[in-house]
Design an enzyme around this catalytic site. Sequence first.
Site, PDB file in Angstrom:
ATOM      1  N   ASP A  71       5.899  41.421 -45.620  1.00 18.11           N
ATOM      2  CA  ASP A  71       5.400  42.382 -44.643  1.00 18.11           C
ATOM      3  C   ASP A  71       4.076  42.895 -45.174  1.00 18.11           C
ATOM      4  OD1 ASP A  71       6.274  43.449 -42.009  1.00 18.11           O
ATOM      5  OD2 ASP A  71       5.617  45.296 -42.966  1.00 18.11           O
ATOM      6  N   PHE A 150      -6.887  34.262 -41.457  1.00 22.25           N
ATOM      7  CA  PHE A 150      -6.289  34.646 -40.173  1.00 22.25           C
ATOM      8  C   PHE A 150      -6.392  36.159 -40.017  1.00 22.25           C
ATOM      9  CE2 PHE A 150      -2.287  36.619 -41.571  1.00 22.25           C
ATOM     10  CZ  PHE A 150      -2.225  36.200 -42.890  1.00 22.25           C
TER      11      PHE A 150
HETATM   12  P1  ITT Z   1       6.177  37.891 -39.530  1.00 16.91           P
HETATM   13  O1  ITT Z   1       6.740  39.274 -39.409  1.00 16.91           O
HETATM   14  O2  ITT Z   1       6.923  36.868 -38.747  1.00 16.91           O
HETATM   15  O3  ITT Z   1       5.987  37.485 -40.960  1.00 16.91           O
HETATM   16  P2  ITT Z   1       3.794  39.173 -38.472  1.00 16.91           P
HETATM   17  O4  ITT Z   1       2.422  38.685 -38.104  1.00 16.91           O
HETATM   18  O5  ITT Z   1       4.520  40.015 -37.450  1.00 16.91           O
HETATM   19  O6  ITT Z   1       4.688  37.903 -38.900  1.00 16.91           O
HETATM   20  P3  ITT Z   1       3.580  41.505 -40.159  1.00 16.91           P
HETATM   21  O7  ITT Z   1       4.501  42.308 -39.319  1.00 16.91           O
HETATM   22  O8  ITT Z   1       3.721  41.605 -41.657  1.00 16.91           O
HETATM   23  O9  ITT Z   1       3.690  39.951 -39.827  1.00 16.91           O
HETATM   24  O10 ITT Z   1       2.108  41.873 -39.722  1.00 16.91           O
HETATM   25  C1  ITT Z   1       1.061  41.730 -40.576  1.00 16.91           C
HETATM   26  C2  ITT Z   1      -0.239  41.708 -39.811  1.00 16.91           C
HETATM   27  O11 ITT Z   1      -1.254  42.174 -40.712  1.00 16.91           O
HETATM   28  C3  ITT Z   1      -0.612  40.279 -39.430  1.00 16.91           C
HETATM   29  O12 ITT Z   1      -0.218  39.950 -38.142  1.00 16.91           O
HETATM   30  C4  ITT Z   1      -2.128  40.303 -39.600  1.00 16.91           C
HETATM   31  O13 ITT Z   1      -2.722  40.777 -38.425  1.00 16.91           O
HETATM   32  C5  ITT Z   1      -2.354  41.320 -40.705  1.00 16.91           C
HETATM   33  N1  ITT Z   1      -2.477  40.627 -42.007  1.00 16.91           N
HETATM   34  C6  ITT Z   1      -1.533  40.514 -42.988  1.00 16.91           C
HETATM   35  N2  ITT Z   1      -1.983  39.763 -43.995  1.00 16.91           N
HETATM   36  C7  ITT Z   1      -3.219  39.384 -43.654  1.00 16.91           C
HETATM   37  C8  ITT Z   1      -4.194  38.578 -44.274  1.00 16.91           C
HETATM   38  O14 ITT Z   1      -3.956  37.979 -45.428  1.00 16.91           O
HETATM   39  N3  ITT Z   1      -5.352  38.412 -43.647  1.00 16.91           N
HETATM   40  C9  ITT Z   1      -5.597  38.981 -42.449  1.00 16.91           C
HETATM   41  N4  ITT Z   1      -4.735  39.733 -41.789  1.00 16.91           N
HETATM   42  C10 ITT Z   1      -3.547  39.949 -42.379  1.00 16.91           C
END
Ligand code: ITT
Length: 191
Positions: A71, A150
């Site tokens: 997360d 991303f």
């Molecule tokens: P899962 O829960 O299925 O893993 P998710 O996209 O919903 O996928 P999160 O709830 O952890 O995951 O949301 C994290 C968000 O934060 C993600 O969608 C990105 O927009 C941002 N994020 C996290 N890590 C990142 C990275 O390395 N580079 C850019 N944005 C990131």
Amino acid sequence: MNRKIIAATNNKGKLIELVKILSERGFEVLSLKQAAIEIDIEETGTTFEENALLKAREIYKIAKIPVIADDSGLEVDYLNGAPGVYSARYAEPGKRRAKVLEKLQNVPYEKRTAKFVCCICYIDENADEQLFYGACEGKISYENKGENGFGYDPIFEVREGVTMAMLTDDEKNAISHRGRALEKFVNYLQK
Ligand code: ITT
């Protein structure tokens, strides 16, 4: 060491990074698709650790083999830590970076400080749970720059003029919140 582990994520960008970092360290990482698990877990937690635990537990219940969940999010100081735990839901898909840029319009460079944070939850074959944290500090740029990575990468400057999306995979993984949290996880397993 060859350990099989499921990556409990539906986020393709995260999955690519988890697979690269962990496979280089001897893990066999299965995606949810490869594990034939189709699920959209509702993230009801209010903290990164709550949501990481929630996702890992849900998948472990189904798969009964070791699981890793991530997360993560972007905390912008000028926005009092937003979007934070709500980074994935901050705006419609495709409009999230623009929303951050708009809120920071006219904010001077020195006040654009931000950090990416990541909480990794690991559940092992005995159902023991462990959490690992990583962070990466930077600044919010004035415009999108770079094609790699991303999510918020194109607006997150790791140093002046260089966004996370301008780094190679290896460069990002060496300094990113996710790379750092996974490094701690790998060290924990090697102890
Ligand atoms: P899962 O829960 O299925 O893993 P998710 O996209 O919903 O996928 P999160 O709830 O952890 O995951 O949301 C994290 C968000 O934060 C993600 O969608 C990105 O927009 C941002 N994020 C996290 N890590 C990142 C990275 O390395 N580079 C850019 N944005 C990131």
